[in-house]
Design a protein around this motif. Sequence first.
Motif, PDB file in Angstrom:
ATOM      1  N   ILE A  49      -5.378  66.589  53.716  1.00 60.33           N
ATOM      2  CA  ILE A  49      -4.601  65.287  53.885  1.00 60.33           C
ATOM      3  C   ILE A  49      -4.611  64.937  52.971  1.00 60.33           C
ATOM      4  O   ILE A  49      -4.702  63.916  51.841  1.00 60.33           O
ATOM      5  N   SER A  50      -3.141  64.492  52.961  1.00 60.91           N
ATOM      6  CA  SER A  50      -2.636  63.912  51.738  1.00 60.91           C
ATOM      7  C   SER A  50      -2.593  61.785  52.549  1.00 60.91           C
ATOM      8  O   SER A  50      -1.922  61.647  53.639  1.00 60.91           O
ATOM      9  N   PHE A  51      -2.253  60.997  51.698  1.00 60.97           N
ATOM     10  CA  PHE A  51      -2.029  59.414  51.257  1.00 60.97           C
ATOM     11  C   PHE A  51      -0.462  59.404  51.036  1.00 60.97           C
ATOM     12  O   PHE A  51      -0.285  59.249  50.653  1.00 60.97           O
ATOM     13  N   VAL A  52      -0.140  58.510  52.401  1.00 60.24           N
ATOM     14  CA  VAL A  52       0.809  57.158  51.734  1.00 60.24           C
ATOM     15  C   VAL A  52       0.164  56.196  51.475  1.00 60.24           C
ATOM     16  O   VAL A  52      -0.860  55.944  52.515  1.00 60.24           O
ATOM     17  N   ILE A  53       0.456  55.576  50.251  1.00 58.95           N
ATOM     18  CA  ILE A  53      -0.207  54.291  50.082  1.00 58.95           C
ATOM     19  C   ILE A  53       0.718  53.192  50.219  1.00 58.95           C
ATOM     20  O   ILE A  53       1.162  53.073  49.127  1.00 58.95           O
ATOM     21  N   ILE A  54       0.880  51.903  50.646  1.00 59.51           N
ATOM     22  CA  ILE A  54       1.744  50.736  51.856  1.00 59.51           C
ATOM     23  C   ILE A  54       1.172  49.434  50.674  1.00 59.51           C
ATOM     24  O   ILE A  54      -0.437  49.422  50.931  1.00 59.51           O
ATOM     25  N   ILE A  55       1.203  48.678  49.732  1.00 60.62           N
ATOM     26  CA  ILE A  55       0.829  47.882  48.962  1.00 60.62           C
ATOM     27  C   ILE A  55       1.728  46.718  48.836  1.00 60.62           C
ATOM     28  O   ILE A  55       2.441  46.602  48.266  1.00 60.62           O
ATOM     29  N   ASP A  56       1.224  45.427  50.138  1.00 65.28           N
ATOM     30  CA  ASP A  56       2.249  44.370  49.942  1.00 65.28           C
ATOM     31  C   ASP A  56       1.732  43.665  49.164  1.00 65.28           C
ATOM     32  O   ASP A  56       0.497  42.962  48.893  1.00 65.28           O
ATOM     33  N   GLU A  57       2.377  42.892  47.747  1.00 64.42           N
ATOM     34  CA  GLU A  57       2.136  41.697  47.105  1.00 64.42           C
ATOM     35  C   GLU A  57       1.471  42.185  46.082  1.00 64.42           C
ATOM     36  O   GLU A  57       0.936  41.568  46.133  1.00 64.42           O
ATOM     37  N   TRP A  58       1.878  43.552  45.329  1.00 61.92           N
ATOM     38  CA  TRP A  58       0.974  44.120  44.823  1.00 61.92           C
ATOM     39  C   TRP A  58       0.535  43.066  44.221  1.00 61.92           C
ATOM     40  O   TRP A  58      -0.602  43.403  42.904  1.00 61.92           O
ATOM     41  N   ASP A  59       1.210  41.683  43.392  1.00 62.19           N
ATOM     42  CA  ASP A  59       1.443  40.911  41.948  1.00 62.19           C
ATOM     43  C   ASP A  59       0.895  39.546  43.327  1.00 62.19           C
ATOM     44  O   ASP A  59       0.898  38.900  41.581  1.00 62.19           O
ATOM     45  N   CYS A  60       0.159  39.959  43.777  1.00 62.62           N
ATOM     46  CA  CYS A  60      -0.302  38.008  44.003  1.00 62.62           C
ATOM     47  C   CYS A  60      -1.796  37.773  43.508  1.00 62.62           C
ATOM     48  O   CYS A  60      -1.795  36.528  42.450  1.00 62.62           O
ATOM     49  N   VAL A  61      -2.137  39.011  43.222  1.00 62.81           N
ATOM     50  CA  VAL A  61      -3.396  38.081  41.841  1.00 62.81           C
ATOM     51  C   VAL A  61      -3.153  38.019  40.765  1.00 62.81           C
ATOM     52  O   VAL A  61      -3.917  37.050  39.801  1.00 62.81           O
TER      53      VAL A  61
END
Length: 192
Positions: A58-70
Motif C-alpha cells: 500500500i502506497s500513501f498520499v500524504i496531505i499536509i495543511d499549513e506546512w509552514d505554521c512552525v
Amino acid sequence: MGVIHLDISSVWDFHKEDLIESIHERVCDDFRKIYGASLDYDKDLYLLIHEIFSVTGISFVIIIDEWDCVIRNSTDKELVHKYLQFLHSLFKSEESKSFLALGYITGILPIKKMKDESAFNNVEEFTMLNSWLIAEYFGFTEEEVRALCIEYDADRKKAFIPNYEVETAFEAALQTGEEKEIRMAIKAKEKL
C-alpha cells in the motif's frame, strides 16, 4: 492506497514543544486501528510507513495543511530544523521514494525557498499566481469569472482569470529573465 492528512496548525496549537511526537502519536493511533500490534510503533514515522508499504504494497498520499505554521510561528531554530528533517523524511528520504504516491502540501510560504534546508527541492509548486494546471479543480472557472464580470459590470482584465494571468506572468518572466519562469510562461501561453 493509504491517506495521511495532517493539519499542522491544529497540532501546533496544543503541542508546540512536542510537535513531531504528537504527530507521530496521532498517526500511530490511526495505524493501530488498522494493523493492531503487528507493527513496531517505536520507529520513526517514515520508517513505519515504509514497513507498511513493504508488507502490504500500500502506497500513501500524504496531505499536509499549513506546512509552514512552525516556520512562521516558532523562534526555536532547533524545533524548526527538527520539523524540516521530519518533512524531509516523509517526502525526500530513500524510503519515501517507495511508499509515497503523492504529497500535497499547503501553506503561505514558498516551499523551495526555506532558509538553508533543501528538504523540498523535488516538488512542483503551484501558487495563486501559478496555478493554471490545477485551476479547474478549485476556485472559479474562467467562464464563471466572465459571467460574474458581465453581471457586475467589472473589467475582465482586473479579474483573476487564467488568460490574463498567463499574459501577465509571461511579460513578467521576460522582464526578469529567469529561464525557468520563461519556460513555464511559454508553456502556459501555448495552452491558450
